[in-house]
Enzyme design. Structure first.
Site, PDB file in Angstrom:
ATOM      1  N   GLU A  86       0.812  -1.213   0.000  1.00 26.86           N
ATOM      2  CA  GLU A  86       0.000   0.000   0.000  1.00 26.86           C
ATOM      3  C   GLU A  86       0.850   1.271   0.000  1.00 26.86           C
ATOM      4  O   GLU A  86       0.328   2.346  -0.239  1.00 26.86           O
ATOM      5  CB  GLU A  86      -0.964   0.001   1.199  1.00 26.86           C
ATOM      6  CG  GLU A  86      -0.318   0.129   2.551  1.00 26.86           C
ATOM      7  CD  GLU A  86      -1.344   0.023   3.673  1.00 26.86           C
ATOM      8  OE1 GLU A  86      -2.469  -0.429   3.425  1.00 26.86           O
ATOM      9  OE2 GLU A  86      -0.996   0.412   4.807  1.00 26.86           O
ATOM     10  N   HIS A  87       2.157   1.128   0.243  1.00 30.59           N
ATOM     11  CA  HIS A  87       3.006   2.324   0.269  1.00 30.59           C
ATOM     12  C   HIS A  87       3.403   2.778  -1.127  1.00 30.59           C
ATOM     13  O   HIS A  87       3.496   3.968  -1.394  1.00 30.59           O
ATOM     14  CB  HIS A  87       4.268   2.051   1.101  1.00 30.59           C
ATOM     15  CG  HIS A  87       3.960   1.623   2.495  1.00 30.59           C
ATOM     16  ND1 HIS A  87       4.370   0.423   3.030  1.00 30.59           N
ATOM     17  CD2 HIS A  87       3.230   2.217   3.452  1.00 30.59           C
ATOM     18  CE1 HIS A  87       3.926   0.312   4.263  1.00 30.59           C
ATOM     19  NE2 HIS A  87       3.225   1.381   4.543  1.00 30.59           N
ATOM     20  N   HIS A  88       3.685   1.800  -2.002  1.00 26.53           N
ATOM     21  CA  HIS A  88       4.174   2.150  -3.339  1.00 26.53           C
ATOM     22  C   HIS A  88       3.263   1.624  -4.453  1.00 26.53           C
ATOM     23  O   HIS A  88       3.522   1.889  -5.624  1.00 26.53           O
ATOM     24  CB  HIS A  88       5.584   1.587  -3.548  1.00 26.53           C
ATOM     25  CG  HIS A  88       6.571   2.052  -2.515  1.00 26.53           C
ATOM     26  ND1 HIS A  88       6.865   1.335  -1.387  1.00 26.53           N
ATOM     27  CD2 HIS A  88       7.311   3.187  -2.442  1.00 26.53           C
ATOM     28  CE1 HIS A  88       7.753   1.991  -0.659  1.00 26.53           C
ATOM     29  NE2 HIS A  88       8.040   3.117  -1.273  1.00 26.53           N
ATOM     30  N   HIS A 101       9.394  -8.240  -1.772  1.00 26.38           N
ATOM     31  CA  HIS A 101       8.725  -6.951  -2.027  1.00 26.38           C
ATOM     32  C   HIS A 101       9.459  -6.234  -3.152  1.00 26.38           C
ATOM     33  O   HIS A 101      10.629  -5.875  -3.000  1.00 26.38           O
ATOM     34  CB  HIS A 101       8.744  -6.096  -0.758  1.00 26.38           C
ATOM     35  CG  HIS A 101       7.842  -6.628   0.316  1.00 26.38           C
ATOM     36  ND1 HIS A 101       6.698  -5.980   0.728  1.00 26.38           N
ATOM     37  CD2 HIS A 101       7.916  -7.765   1.037  1.00 26.38           C
ATOM     38  CE1 HIS A 101       6.107  -6.696   1.666  1.00 26.38           C
ATOM     39  NE2 HIS A 101       6.824  -7.780   1.886  1.00 26.38           N
ATOM     40  N   GLN A 112       2.287  -6.734   4.508  1.00 25.06           N
ATOM     41  CA  GLN A 112       2.373  -8.185   4.689  1.00 25.06           C
ATOM     42  C   GLN A 112       1.839  -8.625   6.057  1.00 25.06           C
ATOM     43  O   GLN A 112       1.169  -9.653   6.170  1.00 25.06           O
ATOM     44  CB  GLN A 112       3.835  -8.626   4.514  1.00 25.06           C
ATOM     45  CG  GLN A 112       3.997 -10.127   4.593  1.00 25.06           C
ATOM     46  CD  GLN A 112       5.413 -10.574   4.317  1.00 25.06           C
ATOM     47  OE1 GLN A 112       6.145  -9.918   3.582  1.00 25.06           O
ATOM     48  NE2 GLN A 112       5.799 -11.705   4.895  1.00 25.06           N
TER      49      GLN A 112
HETATM   50  N1  GTP Z   1       6.070  -3.372   7.621  1.00 20.92           N
HETATM   51  C1  GTP Z   1       5.941  -3.345   6.285  1.00 20.92           C
HETATM   52  N2  GTP Z   1       6.577  -2.381   5.589  1.00 20.92           N
HETATM   53  C2  GTP Z   1       6.438  -2.397   4.246  1.00 20.92           C
HETATM   54  C3  GTP Z   1       5.674  -3.326   3.553  1.00 20.92           C
HETATM   55  N3  GTP Z   1       5.753  -3.043   2.233  1.00 20.92           N
HETATM   56  C4  GTP Z   1       6.553  -1.964   2.113  1.00 20.92           C
HETATM   57  N4  GTP Z   1       6.980  -1.558   3.338  1.00 20.92           N
HETATM   58  C5  GTP Z   1       7.850  -0.463   3.767  1.00 20.92           C
HETATM   59  O1  GTP Z   1       7.150   0.739   3.918  1.00 20.92           O
HETATM   60  C6  GTP Z   1       8.139   1.734   4.161  1.00 20.92           C
HETATM   61  C7  GTP Z   1       7.690   3.087   3.661  1.00 20.92           C
HETATM   62  O2  GTP Z   1       8.686   3.957   4.092  1.00 20.92           O
HETATM   63  P1  GTP Z   1       8.862   5.474   3.604  1.00 20.92           P
HETATM   64  O3  GTP Z   1      10.162   6.008   4.167  1.00 20.92           O
HETATM   65  O4  GTP Z   1       7.598   6.211   3.902  1.00 20.92           O
HETATM   66  O5  GTP Z   1       8.921   5.305   2.023  1.00 20.92           O
HETATM   67  P2  GTP Z   1      10.197   5.332   1.063  1.00 20.92           P
HETATM   68  O6  GTP Z   1      10.900   6.654   1.154  1.00 20.92           O
HETATM   69  O7  GTP Z   1       9.715   4.936  -0.289  1.00 20.92           O
HETATM   70  O8  GTP Z   1      11.132   4.191   1.716  1.00 20.92           O
HETATM   71  P3  GTP Z   1      12.255   3.310   1.050  1.00 20.92           P
HETATM   72  O9  GTP Z   1      11.578   2.072   0.494  1.00 20.92           O
HETATM   73  O10 GTP Z   1      13.177   2.983   2.194  1.00 20.92           O
HETATM   74  O11 GTP Z   1      12.918   4.098  -0.030  1.00 20.92           O
HETATM   75  C8  GTP Z   1       9.412   1.204   3.535  1.00 20.92           C
HETATM   76  O12 GTP Z   1      10.320   0.924   4.573  1.00 20.92           O
HETATM   77  C9  GTP Z   1       8.965  -0.096   2.848  1.00 20.92           C
HETATM   78  O13 GTP Z   1       9.992  -1.088   2.832  1.00 20.92           O
HETATM   79  C10 GTP Z   1       5.006  -4.318   4.325  1.00 20.92           C
HETATM   80  O14 GTP Z   1       4.291  -5.177   3.817  1.00 20.92           O
HETATM   81  N5  GTP Z   1       5.172  -4.285   5.677  1.00 20.92           N
HETATM   82 ZN    ZN Z   2       6.249  -0.792  -0.910  1.00 23.03          ZN
END
Ligand code: GTP
Ligand code: ZN
Length: 215
Positions: free
Chosen positions: A104-106, A172, A144
């Site tokens: 859901e973040h990306h 991921h 996850q």
């Molecule tokens: N706990 C968890 N984290 C996730 C999952 N999928 C993605 N993430 C993490 O969500 C986080 C979002 O962090 P942000 O710092 O807001 O985003 P970002 O700048 O794109 O982070 P980076 O991936 O480190 O470049 C990252 O650390 C991802 O690895 C998941 O299923 N569970």
């Molecule tokens: Zn992600």
């Protein structure tokens, strides 16, 4: 009901609905989503009218609908369809259920395998339904850990089981293709309910099944 109406009804439940409007030569599936994708292509510096991209908004709209189709489904409905009275008290484990989800973040895919075990309490569920429940929750925007918990809670609630165990191993792509760019790391998450939480031997038996197989 006319043949065209009947056909429309069938296609409404499919992800491959063509536009049935005979006056238009351009297939339209979901104008709102397609317009968003078109804007994204423009923002990326692309030309959405070039041949290769002309149908891309439509394809992306259909793909996103499929990849998030779990929102339209309920785990309870899936489980209730195939719940059988059976005097079985031993552990049932379905291993290596492959799944694809979107973080859901990306909104990038994460994918891997789910291992699910339960201790029946007078009822067993059709085995395919366990895999279907994984898909009900995987085909959404997820993290996850939540996916793992949702599968465990749904089975625990609707099976009335003595216990449920779920372990998910996933890669991921948001950590692989971009960001930290770690290609080989995998993430393991677990959710233990009932006897799997309370009894270390039950948990150990499940872990041994998913590690090495039962045979
Ligand atoms: N706990 C968890 N984290 C996730 C999952 N999928 C993605 N993430 C993490 O969500 C986080 C979002 O962090 P942000 O710092 O807001 O985003 P970002 O700048 O794109 O982070 P980076 O991936 O480190 O470049 C990252 O650390 C991802 O690895 C998941 O299923 N569970
Ligand atoms: Zn992600």
């Amino acid at each position: 009901m006319s043949e065209k109406e009947q056909f429309s009804r069938v296609l409404a439940h499919s992800h491959y609905a063509p536009n049935l409007d005979a006056d238009s030569d351009e297939e339209v599936y979901d104008p709102k989503k397609e317009a968003l994708v078109r804007s994204m292509l423009v923002a990326l510096g692309e030309n959405p009218t070039r041949d290769g991209l002309r149908r891309t908004p439509l394809r992306v709209a259909k793909a996103m609908d499929f990849l998030t189709s779990g929102y339209q489904l309920s785990a309870e409905d899936v489980i209730k369809k195939a719940l059988f009275d059976e005097d079985c008290k031993e552990m049932v484990v379905v291993r290596d259920i492959e799944f694809y989800s979107l973080c859901e973040h990306h909104m990038l895919p994460f994918f891997g395998h789910a291992h699910v075990g339960y201790l029946p309490n007078g009822k067993v569920v059709g085995l395919s339904k366990i895999a279907r429940v994984v898909d009900v929750f995987a085909r959404r925007l997820q993290v996850q850990e939540r996916l793992t918990n949702q599968v465990a809670d749904a089975l625990m609630t609707h099976l009335g089981a003595h216990g449920v165990a779920v372990v998910i191993e996933a890669s991921h792509t948001c950590m692989m293709m971009r960001g930290v760019q770690k290609q080989r790391s995998t993430t393991v998450s677990s959710a233990m309910r009932g006897a799997f939480q309370d009894d270390p031997r039950t948990r150990a038996e499940f872990m041994s099944f998913i590690r090495s197989g039962a045979g």
